[in-house]
Design a protein around this motif. Structure first.
Motif, PDB file in Angstrom:
ATOM      1  N   PRO A   1      37.679  39.992  32.756  1.00 33.25           N
ATOM      2  CA  PRO A   1      37.074  41.325  32.638  1.00 33.25           C
ATOM      3  C   PRO A   1      35.643  41.288  32.096  1.00 33.25           C
ATOM      4  CG  PRO A   1      39.295  41.371  31.782  1.00 33.25           C
ATOM      5  CD  PRO A   1      38.963  39.940  32.055  1.00 33.25           C
ATOM      6  N   VAL A   2      35.366  40.355  31.184  1.00 30.21           N
ATOM      7  CA  VAL A   2      34.000  40.223  30.679  1.00 30.21           C
ATOM      8  C   VAL A   2      33.070  39.800  31.812  1.00 30.21           C
ATOM      9  CG1 VAL A   2      32.518  38.844  29.154  1.00 30.21           C
ATOM     10  CG2 VAL A   2      34.698  39.743  28.307  1.00 30.21           C
ATOM     11  N   MET A   3      33.494  38.831  32.603  1.00 31.61           N
ATOM     12  CA  MET A   3      32.666  38.385  33.721  1.00 31.61           C
ATOM     13  C   MET A   3      32.488  39.487  34.757  1.00 31.61           C
ATOM     14  SD  MET A   3      34.166  34.512  34.032  1.00 31.61           S
ATOM     15  CE  MET A   3      33.578  34.237  35.666  1.00 31.61           C
ATOM     16  N   ARG A   4      33.542  40.264  35.008  1.00 30.79           N
ATOM     17  CA  ARG A   4      33.483  41.319  36.035  1.00 30.79           C
ATOM     18  C   ARG A   4      32.593  42.480  35.616  1.00 30.79           C
ATOM     19  NH1 ARG A   4      34.070  43.438  40.219  1.00 30.79           N
ATOM     20  NH2 ARG A   4      35.869  44.734  40.305  1.00 30.79           N
ATOM     21  N   PHE A   5      32.808  42.968  34.384  1.00 33.44           N
ATOM     22  CA  PHE A   5      32.168  44.223  33.998  1.00 33.44           C
ATOM     23  C   PHE A   5      30.909  44.042  33.165  1.00 33.44           C
ATOM     24  CE2 PHE A   5      36.739  45.241  34.530  1.00 33.44           C
ATOM     25  CZ  PHE A   5      36.594  45.971  35.694  1.00 33.44           C
ATOM     26  N   VAL A   6      30.808  42.986  32.397  1.00 35.74           N
ATOM     27  CA  VAL A   6      29.617  42.766  31.576  1.00 35.74           C
ATOM     28  C   VAL A   6      28.594  41.929  32.339  1.00 35.74           C
ATOM     29  CG1 VAL A   6      28.760  41.778  29.423  1.00 35.74           C
ATOM     30  CG2 VAL A   6      30.957  42.981  29.447  1.00 35.74           C
ATOM     31  N   LEU A   7      29.044  40.839  32.939  1.00 35.11           N
ATOM     32  CA  LEU A   7      28.128  39.943  33.642  1.00 35.11           C
ATOM     33  C   LEU A   7      27.979  40.282  35.124  1.00 35.11           C
ATOM     34  CD1 LEU A   7      29.269  36.609  31.961  1.00 35.11           C
ATOM     35  CD2 LEU A   7      27.325  38.056  31.360  1.00 35.11           C
ATOM     36  N   GLU A   8      28.729  41.270  35.586  1.00 28.47           N
ATOM     37  CA  GLU A   8      28.651  41.816  36.947  1.00 28.47           C
ATOM     38  C   GLU A   8      28.915  40.776  38.037  1.00 28.47           C
ATOM     39  OE1 GLU A   8      24.950  43.879  37.249  1.00 28.47           O
ATOM     40  OE2 GLU A   8      25.442  45.224  35.599  1.00 28.47           O
ATOM     41  N   TYR A   9      29.977  39.993  37.853  1.00 26.40           N
ATOM     42  CA  TYR A   9      30.417  39.088  38.913  1.00 26.40           C
ATOM     43  C   TYR A   9      31.035  39.909  40.043  1.00 26.40           C
ATOM     44  CZ  TYR A   9      29.834  34.603  36.541  1.00 26.40           C
ATOM     45  OH  TYR A   9      29.319  33.491  35.947  1.00 26.40           O
ATOM     46  N   LYS A  10      31.034  39.326  41.244  1.00 28.44           N
ATOM     47  CA  LYS A  10      31.646  39.997  42.393  1.00 28.44           C
ATOM     48  C   LYS A  10      33.160  39.981  42.274  1.00 28.44           C
ATOM     49  CE  LYS A  10      28.044  38.780  45.671  1.00 28.44           C
ATOM     50  NZ  LYS A  10      27.750  38.060  46.909  1.00 28.44           N
ATOM     51  N   ASP A  11      33.796  40.929  42.938  1.00 24.31           N
ATOM     52  CA  ASP A  11      35.254  41.000  42.937  1.00 24.31           C
ATOM     53  C   ASP A  11      35.820  39.804  43.692  1.00 24.31           C
ATOM     54  OD1 ASP A  11      37.735  41.995  42.424  1.00 24.31           O
ATOM     55  OD2 ASP A  11      37.764  43.328  44.155  1.00 24.31           O
ATOM     56  N   ASN A  12      36.916  39.234  43.152  1.00 21.66           N
ATOM     57  CA  ASN A  12      37.561  38.084  43.757  1.00 21.66           C
ATOM     58  C   ASN A  12      39.060  38.307  43.650  1.00 21.66           C
ATOM     59  OD1 ASN A  12      38.603  35.596  44.446  1.00 21.66           O
ATOM     60  ND2 ASN A  12      37.015  34.447  43.369  1.00 21.66           N
ATOM     61  N   TRP A  13      39.736  38.472  44.763  1.00 22.39           N
ATOM     62  CA  TRP A  13      41.155  38.840  44.726  1.00 22.39           C
ATOM     63  C   TRP A  13      42.041  37.705  44.205  1.00 22.39           C
ATOM     64  CZ3 TRP A  13      44.747  36.234  47.607  1.00 22.39           C
ATOM     65  CH2 TRP A  13      44.263  35.451  48.646  1.00 22.39           C
ATOM     66  N   ILE A  14      41.595  36.459  44.353  1.00 25.34           N
ATOM     67  CA  ILE A  14      42.376  35.335  43.837  1.00 25.34           C
ATOM     68  C   ILE A  14      42.366  35.347  42.313  1.00 25.34           C
ATOM     69  CG2 ILE A  14      42.530  32.817  43.724  1.00 25.34           C
ATOM     70  CD1 ILE A  14      41.378  32.781  46.578  1.00 25.34           C
ATOM     71  N   ILE A  15      41.195  35.524  41.719  1.00 26.07           N
ATOM     72  CA  ILE A  15      41.110  35.587  40.261  1.00 26.07           C
ATOM     73  C   ILE A  15      41.801  36.847  39.749  1.00 26.07           C
ATOM     74  CG2 ILE A  15      39.536  35.638  38.295  1.00 26.07           C
ATOM     75  CD1 ILE A  15      39.548  32.983  39.692  1.00 26.07           C
ATOM     76  N   ASP A  16      41.740  37.943  40.510  1.00 26.09           N
ATOM     77  CA  ASP A  16      42.477  39.152  40.119  1.00 26.09           C
ATOM     78  C   ASP A  16      43.977  38.879  40.063  1.00 26.09           C
ATOM     79  OD1 ASP A  16      40.158  40.615  39.916  1.00 26.09           O
ATOM     80  OD2 ASP A  16      40.352  41.528  41.904  1.00 26.09           O
ATOM     81  N   ALA A  17      44.507  38.147  41.023  1.00 22.26           N
ATOM     82  CA  ALA A  17      45.931  37.806  41.025  1.00 22.26           C
ATOM     83  C   ALA A  17      46.263  36.886  39.853  1.00 22.26           C
ATOM     84  CB  ALA A  17      46.314  37.147  42.354  1.00 22.26           C
ATOM     85  N   LEU A  18      45.401  35.899  39.574  1.00 28.17           N
ATOM     86  CA  LEU A  18      45.618  35.031  38.412  1.00 28.17           C
ATOM     87  C   LEU A  18      45.567  35.827  37.115  1.00 28.17           C
ATOM     88  CD1 LEU A  18      43.568  31.830  39.281  1.00 28.17           C
ATOM     89  CD2 LEU A  18      46.041  32.042  39.102  1.00 28.17           C
ATOM     90  N   TRP A  19      44.649  36.815  37.036  1.00 33.19           N
ATOM     91  CA  TRP A  19      44.556  37.647  35.852  1.00 33.19           C
ATOM     92  C   TRP A  19      45.833  38.461  35.653  1.00 33.19           C
ATOM     93  CZ3 TRP A  19      44.623  42.808  34.548  1.00 33.19           C
ATOM     94  CH2 TRP A  19      44.169  43.108  33.274  1.00 33.19           C
ATOM     95  N   LEU A  20      46.378  39.005  36.730  1.00 37.68           N
ATOM     96  CA  LEU A  20      47.631  39.754  36.623  1.00 37.68           C
ATOM     97  C   LEU A  20      48.781  38.842  36.194  1.00 37.68           C
ATOM     98  CD1 LEU A  20      47.500  42.180  39.664  1.00 37.68           C
ATOM     99  CD2 LEU A  20      47.449  42.770  37.246  1.00 37.68           C
ATOM    100  N   TRP A  21      48.826  37.624  36.726  1.00 34.34           N
ATOM    101  CA  TRP A  21      49.869  36.679  36.346  1.00 34.34           C
ATOM    102  C   TRP A  21      49.740  36.333  34.852  1.00 34.34           C
ATOM    103  CZ3 TRP A  21      54.357  35.524  37.991  1.00 34.34           C
ATOM    104  CH2 TRP A  21      55.016  34.398  37.528  1.00 34.34           C
ATOM    105  N   CYS A  22      48.511  36.134  34.371  1.00 37.40           N
ATOM    106  CA  CYS A  22      48.306  35.844  32.955  1.00 37.40           C
ATOM    107  C   CYS A  22      48.714  37.034  32.090  1.00 37.40           C
ATOM    108  CB  CYS A  22      46.852  35.478  32.695  1.00 37.40           C
ATOM    109  SG  CYS A  22      46.390  33.878  33.375  1.00 37.40           S
ATOM    110  N   LEU A  23      48.464  38.244  32.543  1.00 38.65           N
ATOM    111  CA  LEU A  23      48.887  39.438  31.820  1.00 38.65           C
ATOM    112  C   LEU A  23      50.410  39.494  31.720  1.00 38.65           C
ATOM    113  CD1 LEU A  23      47.883  42.083  30.487  1.00 38.65           C
ATOM    114  CD2 LEU A  23      48.195  43.163  32.724  1.00 38.65           C
TER     115      LEU A  23
END
Length: 98
Positions: free
Chosen positions: A38-60
């Motif tokens: 989330p820091v990389m996505r919203f603070v550093l403005e990285y592009k959306d990546n569905w693979i990392i989104d899935a890994l983030w959900l799994w980590c959650l």
């Protein structure tokens, strides 16, 4: 496990290695992924990546599971058995011999 099953199914050996590597990866990487993405996505403005989104959900999901195990299951275990260390619960205290 007999020697026959070890030699006849080499894929199970490799799947066990992958399973162990996945456990170690998520054991050490779940918190950096959960906080860092989330820091990389919203603070550093990285592009959306569905693979990392899935890994983030799994980590959650893994973090929720950890909290459940730590708080809910430990509390129910402590109610059914004594959580005191053995030397405190049996009354046999060690004396300091200084």
């Amino acid at each position: 496990m007999s020697d026959e099953t070890k030699t006849s199914n080499p894929w199970m050996h490799e799947l066990r290695h992958l399973y162990g590597a996945g456990i170690l990866l998520f054991y050490y990487a779940k918190w950096p992924i959960l906080i860092g993405w989330p820091v990389m996505r919203f603070v550093l403005e990285y592009k959306d990546n569905w693979i990392i989104d899935a890994l983030w959900l799994w980590c959650l999901i893994l973090v929720f599971k950890d909290f459940y195990v730590w708080f809910v299951l430990k509390e129910s275990y402590c109610k059914s058995k004594s959580c005191k260390p053995k030397e405190l619960s049996d009354g046999n205290h060690a004396q300091n011999q200084n």
